[in-house]
Design a protein around this motif. Sequence first.
Motif, PDB file in Angstrom:
ATOM      1  N   UNK A 117      57.833  30.856  27.214  1.00 16.07           N
ATOM      2  CA  UNK A 117      58.610  29.954  28.064  1.00 16.07           C
ATOM      3  C   UNK A 117      58.725  30.593  29.443  1.00 16.07           C
ATOM      4  N   UNK A 118      59.186  29.826  30.409  1.00 15.56           N
ATOM      5  CA  UNK A 118      59.373  30.383  31.751  1.00 15.56           C
ATOM      6  C   UNK A 118      60.385  31.524  31.724  1.00 15.56           C
ATOM      7  N   UNK A 151      54.830  24.410  26.043  1.00 12.21           N
ATOM      8  CA  UNK A 151      53.859  24.205  24.961  1.00 12.21           C
ATOM      9  C   UNK A 151      52.548  23.546  25.396  1.00 12.21           C
ATOM     10  N   UNK A 152      52.559  22.885  26.588  1.00  5.90           N
ATOM     11  CA  UNK A 152      51.358  22.171  27.008  1.00  5.90           C
ATOM     12  C   UNK A 152      50.359  23.143  27.638  1.00  5.90           C
ATOM     13  N   UNK A 153      49.107  22.770  27.616  1.00  6.91           N
ATOM     14  CA  UNK A 153      48.084  23.561  28.281  1.00  6.91           C
ATOM     15  C   UNK A 153      47.761  24.878  27.605  1.00  6.91           C
ATOM     16  N   UNK A 154      47.961  24.950  26.282  1.00  5.16           N
ATOM     17  CA  UNK A 154      47.705  26.197  25.551  1.00  5.16           C
ATOM     18  C   UNK A 154      46.373  26.153  24.816  1.00  5.16           C
ATOM     19  N   UNK A 155      46.117  25.074  24.112  1.00  4.68           N
ATOM     20  CA  UNK A 155      44.957  25.023  23.236  1.00  4.68           C
ATOM     21  C   UNK A 155      43.635  25.025  23.995  1.00  4.68           C
ATOM     22  N   UNK A 156      43.589  24.393  25.174  1.00  4.76           N
ATOM     23  CA  UNK A 156      42.329  24.347  25.921  1.00  4.76           C
ATOM     24  C   UNK A 156      41.888  25.737  26.385  1.00  4.76           C
ATOM     25  N   UNK A 157      42.749  26.519  27.074  1.00  2.00           N
ATOM     26  CA  UNK A 157      42.307  27.860  27.471  1.00  2.00           C
ATOM     27  C   UNK A 157      42.084  28.795  26.278  1.00  2.00           C
ATOM     28  N   UNK A 158      42.880  28.618  25.210  1.00  2.00           N
ATOM     29  CA  UNK A 158      42.651  29.433  24.009  1.00  2.00           C
ATOM     30  C   UNK A 158      41.300  29.100  23.389  1.00  2.00           C
ATOM     31  N   UNK A 159      40.985  27.806  23.322  1.00  6.03           N
ATOM     32  CA  UNK A 159      39.685  27.390  22.798  1.00  6.03           C
ATOM     33  C   UNK A 159      38.537  27.897  23.656  1.00  6.03           C
ATOM     34  N   UNK A 160      38.756  27.961  24.982  1.00  3.53           N
ATOM     35  CA  UNK A 160      37.710  28.469  25.871  1.00  3.53           C
ATOM     36  C   UNK A 160      37.421  29.943  25.590  1.00  3.53           C
ATOM     37  N   UNK A 161      38.461  30.716  25.300  1.00  7.59           N
ATOM     38  CA  UNK A 161      38.257  32.131  24.954  1.00  7.59           C
ATOM     39  C   UNK A 161      37.398  32.265  23.699  1.00  7.59           C
ATOM     40  N   UNK A 162      37.707  31.458  22.698  1.00  3.68           N
ATOM     41  CA  UNK A 162      36.943  31.503  21.459  1.00  3.68           C
ATOM     42  C   UNK A 162      35.497  31.070  21.710  1.00  3.68           C
TER      43      UNK A 162
END
Length: 557
Positions: A16-17, A43-54
């Motif tokens: 969180x902030x 909670x928003x904007x987490x899965x896309x950058x995490x998926x990019x790492x994978x």
Amino acid sequence: MTESPRPKPVILLVATAESRDVLENEFRGRYARDYDVRTLLGPDGVLEPAGALVAEGRQIALVGVDHGLGEVALGLVDDLRKLSPSSRRIVLVPSGTFQQALEVLRPALAVGRLDTYLLIPQGPRDEEFHTAITEYLSEWATSTSTPEVAGVRIVDDGTQPAVAGIRDFLDRMGVPWTRYRPDSAVADELFAEVGSGAELPLVSAFGRPTVVGATDRLVAAGFYGAPSDLGDDFVADLLIVGAGPAGLAAAVYGASEGLRTVVLDPEAVGGQAGTSSMIRNYLGFPRGVSGMRLAFRARLQATRFGARIFTGRAVEGLTLGDVHEVSYDEGVLQTRSVLIACGVRYRRLGVDGLEALVGMGVYYGAATSVAREMEGRDVFIVGGGNSAGQAALHLARFARSVTIVVRRPTLAETMSAYLVDEIATHDDITVLTRAQVVDGGGDGHLERISLADLDADGTTRTVPADGLFLLLGAEPGCDWLPDEVVRDARGFVLTGRDVPKELWRDGLPPAPLETSVPGVFAAGDIRAGSMKRVASASGEGAGAVSQVHAHLAAARD
């Protein structure tokens, strides 16, 4: 041309902030040298950058999600597990909400949705917090990451089944290893030492001679010394057969109390328990402990007290007398007392097509070192005990699918409830009940197995399979015992009041862990009536030492 350095594993924080600065300071201050610490605002904007790492092939070692994100926190943990199943998952709880959070997190922890929850540090040097973090990073590194430390060198061409056993032995002993092809510079160096036509695999380390045509037992014997080093006139006070939980506990207590203690085991330390990827119900380890790490610590503890532990040494016989003689594959040791703690071994499946592929897709035991190679593949586990459940959960971090095959109608009859519940939360784990593996094969490696439906008159179907892990239950591993050491109908050793009355001495039963022969004791899974649990085996091993003391005192008198 030098290789570019491997990218650092990622520690991914979802904050969180309010918690972002605290978490970044804690993790970057401690781990930035060895890990790439990334912080995402949730909670928003987490899965896309995490998926990019994978997608980039980056390894995510640990995921920490702030419970302050609210109800979506656990959902994020679930989504991140699907993206990176091998990552360790921690929920980070703000101090003011800890008690309320427990009502949600405890049930989630019980079914394996997360590895643990931790209170976010409120000040500097929160060593309890960082102890937990480093334990999980260590478990991730030993079970998931490729070793980066130069250790044992293995040269093979991929067709030697013995390599699987060697790797498993080294992993269980906590030793890093690297494989090399026969056309590599390392292979050229080793062939120059042993001859160009030497039989593969070659194994070299620790300044010792290279092992040619290596097996796990040859590597164990070559790297960790020989009982003959003790000298011809050595007489042990306590000789322990088996280095599982019972044997290791006895070694710690025996050596710490001044007994000349020797341990012999044909494999790595830890026994069957040593192959468990995670033991969650062992006293004193609230975050769980792998069997390998538990065995490693016990071995270190025992040897610091002076116990001598020899791996790769199979006991072949016991000659009874005032001083007993234990024969092993290369000699004889004398001892005033013996503790039989050799545990049990997995039953063989007995299917010729599959037995021919042992080490090449078919494995007896959990074979945790092979799990990394099952990434994106379909694997099957045969067995319904705790070891099978732990193996399934570990393999699910890598494999595309895991199927547990059991003859019984349910896992609950033979497996601890916490494992049954955790398995039920995994979409990638299927439990196939009332079924049996009856055939299988492949061209140099497992490709298929045949399954019989026990509820449909044995109707069979053949399915693709990349890995088959056989944990088929227990049979005693003490064929070398003389007839004077009485066993039950299944071959387990009788002790205490279970010994037939006609063999009691002066009308009194043997000590609770003593066999029908004075000075010969049994503890752990090999003992008739034992609980077949790590904690009970450890307790029996420790308890046997006091009875050994009593025997030795009576013998002196």
